[in-house]
Design a protein around this motif. Structure first.
Motif, PDB file in Angstrom:
ATOM      1  N   SER A 140       0.826  -1.196   0.000  1.00 22.20           N
ATOM      2  CA  SER A 140       0.000   0.000   0.000  1.00 22.20           C
ATOM      3  C   SER A 140       0.867   1.254   0.000  1.00 22.20           C
ATOM      4  CB  SER A 140      -0.925  -0.001   1.225  1.00 22.20           C
ATOM      5  OG  SER A 140      -1.596   1.230   1.360  1.00 22.20           O
ATOM      6  N   ASP A 141       0.303   2.340  -0.506  1.00 24.37           N
ATOM      7  CA  ASP A 141       1.022   3.619  -0.507  1.00 24.37           C
ATOM      8  C   ASP A 141       0.857   4.380   0.802  1.00 24.37           C
ATOM      9  OD1 ASP A 141       1.889   3.252  -3.118  1.00 24.37           O
ATOM     10  OD2 ASP A 141       0.085   4.177  -3.968  1.00 24.37           O
ATOM     11  N   TYR A 142      -0.031   3.896   1.681  1.00 21.83           N
ATOM     12  CA  TYR A 142      -0.346   4.657   2.893  1.00 21.83           C
ATOM     13  C   TYR A 142      -0.205   3.772   4.138  1.00 21.83           C
ATOM     14  CZ  TYR A 142      -2.498   7.615  -0.634  1.00 21.83           C
ATOM     15  OH  TYR A 142      -2.718   8.394  -1.750  1.00 21.83           O
ATOM     16  N   PRO A 143       0.462   4.273   5.160  1.00 14.34           N
ATOM     17  CA  PRO A 143       0.555   3.525   6.415  1.00 14.34           C
ATOM     18  C   PRO A 143      -0.759   3.592   7.191  1.00 14.34           C
ATOM     19  CG  PRO A 143       1.601   5.653   6.650  1.00 14.34           C
ATOM     20  CD  PRO A 143       1.187   5.545   5.199  1.00 14.34           C
ATOM     21  N   ASP A 144      -0.925   2.648   8.123  1.00  9.14           N
ATOM     22  CA  ASP A 144      -2.063   2.707   9.042  1.00  9.14           C
ATOM     23  C   ASP A 144      -1.877   3.886   9.986  1.00  9.14           C
ATOM     24  OD1 ASP A 144      -3.103   0.375   7.965  1.00  9.14           O
ATOM     25  OD2 ASP A 144      -2.018  -0.901   9.367  1.00  9.14           O
ATOM     26  N   ASP A 145      -2.976   4.557  10.272  1.00 12.54           N
ATOM     27  CA  ASP A 145      -2.912   5.773  11.079  1.00 12.54           C
ATOM     28  C   ASP A 145      -4.190   5.836  11.910  1.00 12.54           C
ATOM     29  OD1 ASP A 145      -2.438   8.211  12.173  1.00 12.54           O
ATOM     30  OD2 ASP A 145      -2.293   9.311  10.287  1.00 12.54           O
ATOM     31  N   ASP A 146      -4.094   5.481  13.204  1.00 10.38           N
ATOM     32  CA  ASP A 146      -5.272   5.360  14.053  1.00 10.38           C
ATOM     33  C   ASP A 146      -5.118   6.200  15.321  1.00 10.38           C
ATOM     34  OD1 ASP A 146      -6.355   3.349  12.294  1.00 10.38           O
ATOM     35  OD2 ASP A 146      -4.970   1.928  13.234  1.00 10.38           O
ATOM     36  N   VAL A 147      -6.252   6.554  15.914  1.00 11.34           N
ATOM     37  CA  VAL A 147      -6.269   7.329  17.152  1.00 11.34           C
ATOM     38  C   VAL A 147      -7.186   6.630  18.149  1.00 11.34           C
ATOM     39  CG1 VAL A 147      -6.896   9.522  18.241  1.00 11.34           C
ATOM     40  CG2 VAL A 147      -5.792   9.517  15.986  1.00 11.34           C
ATOM     41  N   ALA A 148      -6.708   6.487  19.385  1.00 15.93           N
ATOM     42  CA  ALA A 148      -7.513   5.935  20.472  1.00 15.93           C
ATOM     43  C   ALA A 148      -7.618   6.974  21.584  1.00 15.93           C
ATOM     44  CB  ALA A 148      -6.891   4.648  21.010  1.00 15.93           C
ATOM     45  N   VAL A 149      -8.857   7.367  21.905  1.00 16.31           N
ATOM     46  CA  VAL A 149      -9.105   8.314  22.988  1.00 16.31           C
ATOM     47  C   VAL A 149      -9.798   7.551  24.112  1.00 16.31           C
ATOM     48  CG1 VAL A 149     -10.234  10.444  23.670  1.00 16.31           C
ATOM     49  CG2 VAL A 149      -9.321  10.212  21.350  1.00 16.31           C
ATOM     50  N   THR A 150      -9.234   7.598  25.299  1.00 14.73           N
ATOM     51  CA  THR A 150      -9.743   6.817  26.425  1.00 14.73           C
ATOM     52  C   THR A 150     -10.005   7.712  27.624  1.00 14.73           C
ATOM     53  OG1 THR A 150      -8.486   4.861  25.713  1.00 14.73           O
ATOM     54  CG2 THR A 150      -9.252   4.898  28.001  1.00 14.73           C
ATOM     55  N   MET A 151     -11.113   7.455  28.292  1.00 18.76           N
ATOM     56  CA  MET A 151     -11.358   8.039  29.598  1.00 18.76           C
ATOM     57  C   MET A 151     -11.301   6.899  30.618  1.00 18.76           C
ATOM     58  SD  MET A 151     -11.839  10.335  31.831  1.00 18.76           S
ATOM     59  CE  MET A 151     -12.249  11.866  30.968  1.00 18.76           C
ATOM     60  N   ARG A 152     -10.314   6.964  31.502  1.00 19.05           N
ATOM     61  CA  ARG A 152     -10.154   5.929  32.530  1.00 19.05           C
ATOM     62  C   ARG A 152     -10.615   6.472  33.878  1.00 19.05           C
ATOM     63  NH1 ARG A 152      -4.916   2.143  33.225  1.00 19.05           N
ATOM     64  NH2 ARG A 152      -6.155   1.068  31.620  1.00 19.05           N
ATOM     65  N   MET A 153     -11.359   5.642  34.593  1.00 13.51           N
ATOM     66  CA  MET A 153     -11.764   5.936  35.966  1.00 13.51           C
ATOM     67  C   MET A 153     -11.271   4.817  36.859  1.00 13.51           C
ATOM     68  SD  MET A 153     -15.535   6.551  37.669  1.00 13.51           S
ATOM     69  CE  MET A 153     -16.038   4.848  37.378  1.00 13.51           C
ATOM     70  N   VAL A 154     -10.617   5.173  37.968  1.00 13.01           N
ATOM     71  CA  VAL A 154     -10.074   4.186  38.889  1.00 13.01           C
ATOM     72  C   VAL A 154     -10.659   4.455  40.280  1.00 13.01           C
ATOM     73  CG1 VAL A 154      -8.013   3.176  39.908  1.00 13.01           C
ATOM     74  CG2 VAL A 154      -7.928   4.062  37.562  1.00 13.01           C
ATOM     75  N   LEU A 155     -11.269   3.442  40.842  1.00 12.46           N
ATOM     76  CA  LEU A 155     -11.774   3.482  42.219  1.00 12.46           C
ATOM     77  C   LEU A 155     -10.913   2.577  43.070  1.00 12.46           C
ATOM     78  CD1 LEU A 155     -15.629   3.102  41.560  1.00 12.46           C
ATOM     79  CD2 LEU A 155     -14.299   5.220  41.691  1.00 12.46           C
ATOM     80  N   THR A 156     -10.460   3.058  44.228  1.00 11.30           N
ATOM     81  CA  THR A 156      -9.666   2.240  45.138  1.00 11.30           C
ATOM     82  C   THR A 156     -10.259   2.332  46.537  1.00 11.30           C
ATOM     83  OG1 THR A 156      -8.161   4.119  45.500  1.00 11.30           O
ATOM     84  CG2 THR A 156      -7.532   2.505  43.822  1.00 11.30           C
ATOM     85  N   TRP A 157     -10.200   1.225  47.255  1.00 14.49           N
ATOM     86  CA  TRP A 157     -10.675   1.222  48.634  1.00 14.49           C
ATOM     87  C   TRP A 157      -9.998   0.099  49.410  1.00 14.49           C
ATOM     88  CZ3 TRP A 157     -13.353  -0.544  44.458  1.00 14.49           C
ATOM     89  CH2 TRP A 157     -13.883  -1.831  44.502  1.00 14.49           C
TER      90      TRP A 157
END
Length: 332
Positions: free
Chosen positions: A315-332
């Motif tokens: 292919s003439d084009y590389p793979d180009d991806d974006v991952a947007v994550t919202m992480r929530m962590v609860l500790t007790w």
């Protein structure tokens, strides 16, 4: 495989029993118990389409002090089994809580320590003992934790079984060695680890390691303190020119921690080359806010590029991806 499953099942049963004992406060003075729940929501922008996904992980850990030298440690998790990384074809694992096992043992070991030596025997996460980057713990990408060239590493979501000996050589230097084993469907797998660590000053460490004949290295240090902010930098590399999927890896980054509130930021990149000369590179940026003692929120953005299609399919084009994550962590 069946024998290994039964062994882990017995360990897990005993661990749950110890958990119940701790919860009943029968031996509360001797058992430290902690829980955490991590939930990730993902927006994935790929070459083909946009997608939304999520995954979650609940984990508990306990430490039972038997006497001033001996400690019994255990841990287990429950996890979702979907794989957001597969949606975008990310081979380094952009979400470090993905698991194929819904329930697994993470640790069940006995630790002896004195002033100069520590000995651990039992089940544990190999990356908690070897090749880790201390300041990179909040990054989501798995390659920020240890080099993907160490494909034989027995780490999350599995637990290694073996013996670790950690000896202090001087006030600034130590050496660690381990023998590890696990049972697979095609037979047993064993390997040896050795790691030398030097701490030239407070907040800095240099690590050189050899694992199953493959070299790796880690360096991290406090760069500067600017008013209310601590700046840290890290570098990691790995080399495996034999049978690993990833043969060469280089990663580096900066982490900034506030000294006056509960904010931290991280920016890092990791690049890995496969046997087929395919290179995958990831840039990751996160911000973490400890909202309360028990709740943390962390938005995270990763830009993932790969020349797989260029190298393999022409292919003439590389793979180009974006991952947007919202992480929530609860500790007790």
């Amino acid at each position: 495989m069946e024998k290994n499953y039964l062994t882990k099942h017995r360990q897990l049963t005993l661990l749950i029993g110890l958990h119940g004992l701790a919860m009943s406060n029968a031996v509360a003075d001797n058992i430290d118990l902690s829980h955490s729940l991590t939930v990730d929501g993902h927006y994935l922008n790929t070459d083909d389409d946009d997608a939304f996904d999520w995954n979650g992980l609940y984990q508990f850990d306990l430490s039972h002090t038997l006497n001033e030298r001996l400690t019994l440690n255990g841990g287990a998790f429950l996890a979702t089994t979907n794989h957001p990384s597969a949606v975008i074809g990310d081979r380094q694992g952009f979400s470090n809580i993905e698991s194929s096992d819904p329930l697994a043992l993470t640790a069940f070991n006995l630790t002896y320590r004195n002033d100069d030596i520590r000995v651990l025997v039992g089940a544990f996460d190999e990356n908690s003992e070897f090749a880790g980057v201390n300041v990179a713990g909040n990054f989501l990408n798995s390659s920020m934790g240890y080099s993907p060239t160490l494909t034989h590493f027995i780490s999350y979501p599995e637990a290694a079984t073996g013996l670790v000996i950690d000896s202090k050589l001087s006030a600034n230097a130590s050496i660690k060695a381990a023998y590890l084993t696990r049972e697979l469907s095609f037979g047993d797998q064993q390997h040896l680890n050795a790691e030398f660590e030097w701490q030239p000053n407070a907040g800095s460490r240099i690590v050189a390691g050899l694992s199953d004949g493959h070299w790796y290295g880690v360096g991290e240090t406090r760069l500067v303190r600017m008013e209310a902010w601590d700046w840290h930098g890290f570098l990691q590399w790995g080399d495996n020119n034999r049978y690993a999927d990833f043969q060469r890896h280089l990663g580096m980054g900066i982490v900034v921690n506030s000294t006056t509130n509960d904010l931290s930021f991280g920016l890092a990149t990791t690049a890995a080359k496969t046997q087929r000369d395919v290179t995958e590179q990831v840039w990751e940026l996160y911000a973490r806010w400890q909202v309360t003692d028990s709740i943390a929120l962390q938005p995270d953005v990763q830009w993932i590029t790969s020349d797989h299609d260029v190298v393999v399919t022409g292919s003439d084009y590389p793979d180009d991806d974006v991952a947007v994550t919202m992480r929530m962590v609860l500790t007790w």
